[in-house]
Scaffold this motif. Sequence first.
Motif, PDB file in Angstrom:
ATOM      1  N   SER A  20      63.549  74.647  53.991  1.00 53.13           N
ATOM      2  CA  SER A  20      63.871  73.539  54.892  1.00 53.13           C
ATOM      3  C   SER A  20      62.962  72.346  54.628  1.00 53.13           C
ATOM      4  CB  SER A  20      63.759  73.988  56.345  1.00 53.13           C
ATOM      5  OG  SER A  20      64.610  75.094  56.555  1.00 53.13           O
ATOM      6  N   ASP A  46      67.684  72.137  60.121  1.00 51.34           N
ATOM      7  CA  ASP A  46      67.647  73.175  61.146  1.00 51.34           C
ATOM      8  C   ASP A  46      68.050  72.548  62.479  1.00 51.34           C
ATOM      9  OD1 ASP A  46      66.920  75.069  59.340  1.00 51.34           O
ATOM     10  OD2 ASP A  46      64.786  75.012  59.823  1.00 51.34           O
ATOM     11  N   ILE A  56      63.243  79.462  61.742  1.00 51.29           N
ATOM     12  CA  ILE A  56      64.057  80.120  60.733  1.00 51.29           C
ATOM     13  C   ILE A  56      65.383  79.385  60.616  1.00 51.29           C
ATOM     14  CG2 ILE A  56      63.107  82.444  60.965  1.00 51.29           C
ATOM     15  CD1 ILE A  56      65.565  83.060  62.771  1.00 51.29           C
ATOM     16  N   THR A  57      65.981  79.464  59.471  1.00 55.26           N
ATOM     17  CA  THR A  57      67.308  78.899  59.296  1.00 55.26           C
ATOM     18  C   THR A  57      68.310  80.017  59.515  1.00 55.26           C
ATOM     19  OG1 THR A  57      66.423  77.368  57.682  1.00 55.26           O
ATOM     20  CG2 THR A  57      68.794  77.640  57.704  1.00 55.26           C
TER      21      THR A  57
HETATM   22 MG    MG Z   1      64.390  77.079  57.027  1.00 54.95          MG
END
Ligand code: MG
Length: 610
Positions: A20, A46, A56-57
Amino acid sequence: YPAHRIRNFAIIAHIDHGKSTLSDRLLELTNTIQRHKPGDNNQVLDKLKVERERGITVKAQTVSMFYKHDGEEYLLNLIDTPGHVDFSWEVARSLGACEGALLLVDASQGVQAQSISVFHAAKDKKLKIIPVLNKIDLPAAEPERIATQIQAMFDLDPNDILNVSAKTGLGVRDVLHAIIDRVPPPNAGTNHDAPLKMLLFDSLYDRYRGVISLVSIKDGELRKGDKIASCHSRKKYEVMDLGIMHPEEVPTACLRPGQVGWIGACAATKKSGKETLIGDTFHRVGQPVEPLPGFQLAKPMVYAGVYPVDSNDFPKLEESIKRLTLTDRSVSVQRESSTALGQGCRLGFLGTLHMDVFRQRLEDEYDASVIITAPTVPYKLVYHDRTEFVSNPTDFPDINDPRVRLNEVQEPMVTASIIVPSDYLGEMMELCTSHRAQDIDYRYLDSEYQSSRIMLTCRLPLGEIMTDFFDKLKSRSSGFASFDYEDAGYQKSDLVKMTFLLNGRQVDALAFIVHRSAAENIGREWALKLRKVIPRQQFEVPIQAVVGKKVIARETISAVRKDVTAGMYGGHHERKMKKLAEQKEGKKRLKRIGSVDVPQEAFFEILSSN
Ligand code: MG
Ligand code: GDP
């Protein structure tokens, strides 16, 4: 944009290796988004609250960028993918829209479990892979050592490895040039006059605009007003709107071969989201084409019942679930009901993180509060004359009953791989053994170095890694272990169904399929949990854990006479009435199991404490 000036690529990596962050830098360099201060954590891609909170993605994102190189302007389509093992389905189908992939590896951590699985996913799709070492700004970075690892594990030329810091932006421009120089242009789409062939690789749901589909044009051109049809369902649609993601939806006149973009389509018949399937190929009405290969439905690995905390909210919950599954097609939905919890849905997820994320999205985006029953994997029942799959403990037969004529029960297995510093080998072996691991094996990843890493592989029952396996793995390796698994088919197993009785009556929301060797411990543990959350009644209530006809654990809730007005003197009539009214209000939320009143919150507490 002619195809030779288009590049479609993904960033693939183990979680936290910097996808990201690198995406942000690429978007800034191409002026797609405004430049932020170095070190600023922007993470434009995101978008979901759960992604920002957990870092987290969850959902793959797509964005188009423009970049001038050697006097020519290129259209670069980036697909950011999730890294966690639960979302590998999402990764695999995003890769179908790409010709190349940046394989990002943290220069201090080195190759981790998902680095390997995403590498293989990209390799299977025959993508050009560009290895990128990230975080070289870290003092702990060991670019040479990790380069050797990459060479050994992936058979990639160390001279091709780029060294970058996504955080400071160092080396990021070279990444853009490598994408242009090394990733081949989309080859399918040199012929604009060919009949339209388009891959649907993702879908989003927008509150105002409905379903938006992300597509990759393989052949032909797509314009507003075009009539298209699905190869899979044969359903017809009209394209109402189309464009590219830059980084939000920007309308364009048309989408050309090799391009990736979004479309808002309206079904020629009644609108319904369920029918468009991810991975489906579309063509122009009247000009059928050969569907693209690799169409694969998501296979749920974990099932759980999802119920509203307040039973009256079921219609709202069901609607929210429906909406959410429009943006997450990997979830399967079926209605179910329970005497303890009322009307609910049985949902199938790709893993427990996926389940957790779905629950949080229901809460964040749809303001729902839910009770989720203990997760169950799908078991295979082999009868003398047929085979059946069961993903709800309620449907699991009593295997000791001869009338059932069950030959055997099989459980789903996985091949697990764990990458960990060699000092933790013993701990990891023990952990796996205590979860019924078979065929444990290991090998060193970089033998020339002193503090070496090992890769441990074994077969594990899927059900064993559904609960706290991952947490234990992390804590027993001081956070160093990474873990991945893949499907390894079914295997015969000695499984039993465990139920709980409250004053002789079965609580249907509390039933588990467990391995016989673990039944007694689990029975004791849950009977105790139940005793703690169920309030005392006016009579003694036995709690029993039962397997077949045998009671394997027992607890007792002692009786109490609950007089809420006790301790109040006469004359405080008003207060007394208020107390009684409050108690009556509380009663409404009670569930009756036989003669025992259980507050809905008790189920919530016991099932969410797991
Ligand atoms: Mg990510
Ligand atoms: P993802 O899970 O692969 O998307 O990883 P993220 O982009 O969310 O990055 C994970 C963490 O690593 C974040 O805290 C980032 O700030 C940090 N990070 C990413 N790239 C770099 C880098 O080049 N150097 C340093 N020091 N940290 C980085």
